[in-house]
Scaffold this active site. Structure first.
Site, PDB file in Angstrom:
ATOM      1  N   TYR A 283       0.690  -1.226  -0.009  1.00 48.63           N
ATOM      2  CA  TYR A 283       0.033   0.004   0.094  1.00 48.63           C
ATOM      3  C   TYR A 283       0.926   1.204   0.043  1.00 48.63           C
ATOM      4  O   TYR A 283       0.436   2.201   0.277  1.00 48.63           O
ATOM      5  CB  TYR A 283      -1.063   0.030   1.217  1.00 48.63           C
ATOM      6  CG  TYR A 283      -1.988  -1.009   1.113  1.00 48.63           C
ATOM      7  CD1 TYR A 283      -1.556  -2.290   0.726  1.00 48.63           C
ATOM      8  CD2 TYR A 283      -3.473  -0.655   1.291  1.00 48.63           C
ATOM      9  CE1 TYR A 283      -2.771  -3.185   0.906  1.00 48.63           C
ATOM     10  CE2 TYR A 283      -4.317  -1.608   1.379  1.00 48.63           C
ATOM     11  CZ  TYR A 283      -4.167  -2.828   1.110  1.00 48.63           C
ATOM     12  OH  TYR A 283      -5.128  -3.762   0.902  1.00 48.63           O
TER      13      TYR A 283
ATOM     14  N   LYS B 112       4.023 -14.815   4.165  1.00 48.59           N
ATOM     15  CA  LYS B 112       4.226 -15.556   3.047  1.00 48.59           C
ATOM     16  C   LYS B 112       5.703 -15.427   2.694  1.00 48.59           C
ATOM     17  O   LYS B 112       6.151 -15.418   1.649  1.00 48.59           O
ATOM     18  CB  LYS B 112       3.664 -14.964   1.715  1.00 48.59           C
ATOM     19  CG  LYS B 112       3.245 -15.992   0.559  1.00 48.59           C
ATOM     20  CD  LYS B 112       2.490 -16.984   0.643  1.00 48.59           C
ATOM     21  CE  LYS B 112       2.525 -18.139  -0.338  1.00 48.59           C
ATOM     22  NZ  LYS B 112       1.665 -19.447  -0.271  1.00 48.59           N
TER      23      LYS B 112
ATOM     24  N   ASP C 281      -2.120 -18.448   3.356  1.00 49.77           N
ATOM     25  CA  ASP C 281      -3.070 -19.227   2.967  1.00 49.77           C
ATOM     26  C   ASP C 281      -3.530 -20.462   3.589  1.00 49.77           C
ATOM     27  O   ASP C 281      -4.847 -20.483   3.851  1.00 49.77           O
ATOM     28  CB  ASP C 281      -2.523 -19.902   1.200  1.00 49.77           C
ATOM     29  CG  ASP C 281      -0.983 -20.250   1.299  1.00 49.77           C
ATOM     30  OD1 ASP C 281      -0.415 -19.784   2.456  1.00 49.77           O
ATOM     31  OD2 ASP C 281      -0.648 -20.743   0.314  1.00 49.77           O
TER      32      ASP C 281
ATOM     33  N   ASP D 265      -5.724  -6.247   5.618  1.00 48.67           N
ATOM     34  CA  ASP D 265      -6.777  -5.838   5.058  1.00 48.67           C
ATOM     35  C   ASP D 265      -7.763  -7.053   4.606  1.00 48.67           C
ATOM     36  O   ASP D 265      -8.885  -7.053   4.805  1.00 48.67           O
ATOM     37  CB  ASP D 265      -6.330  -5.081   3.589  1.00 48.67           C
ATOM     38  CG  ASP D 265      -7.478  -4.197   3.177  1.00 48.67           C
ATOM     39  OD1 ASP D 265      -8.634  -4.055   3.624  1.00 48.67           O
ATOM     40  OD2 ASP D 265      -7.179  -3.646   2.094  1.00 48.67           O
TER      41      ASP D 265
END
Ligand code: NAI
Length: 337
Positions: A126, A173, A206, A230
């Site tokens: 972002y 991740k 995930d 988010d």
């Protein structure tokens, strides 16, 4: 506490003005004296000020140090930069806190959900650093700094300690983004070592999404960088009844902006059918932040009382009450008229 407080009010657009007006009514009914300083941000002020976040908004929040904010629309794929992202970055509101817990009367797949999403709010993908390298190829930069990663981890562990939580789970991740998410994790591990009373673990994003929809009760405090936070905070909202019932807050070292997790809901804007509970619960957390703990608890109980009556539930909760009916019910429970 009983002194008067001064708080910036950013009504926002779409359903923002209607739900923030409902929150102001509930706060007034709680008996806490607040002078609201209303300032406008978003698309409506871009033409006049050249920015969706004029200086008057920033200086108001800086002066009052606390704000209640309605959602603000952001054009997709073009147009001005998100007013929400701008506010968080300029005011350095680095920690977004989004609790997800079951509420009485709101039927969901799981009971016993009570987790808190702590999201880094100022960097990651972002950062707004995107460019076209050559026609057909675009680069979007994910910025991760040691400073921001350490302070959000400190914030998550501090919150866990203050709120009697037992565990912080860092979501990442780093198997793929070894450097960026790797740095985020390394910082979380360093901070975890300094907080031995809170247990710490890690989970790949995930897998975390899958585990959340199978059994969200196994999670306590989730620590995430910006994009993951988010996305998973909306997922967590869905676990406890949807965007209409989940509060949020953005904290920096100098000020705090309280806002619902949901957006401006253009599909229902102006129809007075939006659920104000999310922003009302955000306003309750604002009261707590101001030291008005008793009033904050009373507002939360009032929301729970209102939701226990099926006649007060809005359409997103399977009921047929409008915005005014549920607000009236909350006001009645909170002890006002
Ligand atoms: P959204 O949260 O506005 O709406 C998603 C769905 O949830 C819609 O069906 C909507 O009707 C429903 N919904 C949301 N809040 C509700 C409420 N209080 N009561 C009942 N139903 C509710 O998300 P969407 O459609 O992706 O975004 C719309 C606009 O909001 C976009 O311009 C987006 O940029 C902006 N947005 C602003 C945020 C903020 O100001 N913090 C956060 C998220 C989105």
């Amino acid at each position: 506490m009983s002194s008067r407080h001064r708080v910036s009010l950013i009504p926002g657009d779409g359903i923002g003005p209607e739900v923030s007006e409902a929150a102001v009514r509930v706060v007034e009914a709680s008996g806490v004296a607040i002078d609201w300083e209303t300032v406008e941000a978003g698309a409506a002020v871009v033409a006049e000020h050249g920015t969706p976040v004029p200086d008057a908004v920033l200086s108001s929040v800086r002066r009052n140090r606390v704000a209640l904010k309605g959602p603000i629309s952001t054009p997709i794929g073009e147009g001005f930069r998100s007013a929400n992202v701008t506010l968080r970055q300029v005011l350095d509101l680095y920690a977004a806190v989004r609790p997800a817990r079951n509420l009485p009367g709101v039927e969901t797949r799981f009971s016993g959900v009570d987790l808190i999403v702590v999201r880094e709010n100022t960097e990651g993908l972002y950062s707004g650093l995107e460019h076209t390298v050559t026609p057909g190829v675009v680069e979007s930069l994910k910025i991760v700094t040691e400073r921001a990663s350490l302070r959000i981890a400190e914030f998550a562990f501090g919150l866990a300690e203050r709120q009697g939580r037992r565990r912080v789970t860092a979501v990442h991740k780093a198997n793929i983004m070894k450097l960026s998410d790797g740095l985020f994790l390394e910082c979380a591990r360093r901070v975890a070592k300094a907080h031995p009373d809170i247990s710490y673990d890690e989970i790949i994003i995930d897998n975390c999404a899958m585990q959340l929809v199978r059994d969200p009760t196994r999670f306590d405090v989730l620590l995430l960088e910006n994009l993951y936070g988010d996305i998973l905070s909306d997922l967590c909202a869905g676990l406890v009844g949807g965007l209409g019932v989940v509060p949020g807050a953005n904290f920096g070292d100098d000020c705090a902006v309280f806002e619902a997790v949901h957006g401006s809901a253009p599909d229902i804007a102006g129809k007075r059918v939006a659920n104000p509970v999310a922003i009302v619960l955000s306003a309750a957390e604002l009261l707590r932040h101001l030291g008005e703990v008793e009033a904050a608890d009373r507002v939360v109980k009032a929301v729970e009382g209102a939701l226990s009556d099926p006649a007060s539930r809005t359409r997103d909760l399977g009921g047929s009450a409008g915005l005014d009916a549920i607000t009236d019910a909350i006001v009645e429970h909170v002890g006002g008229g």
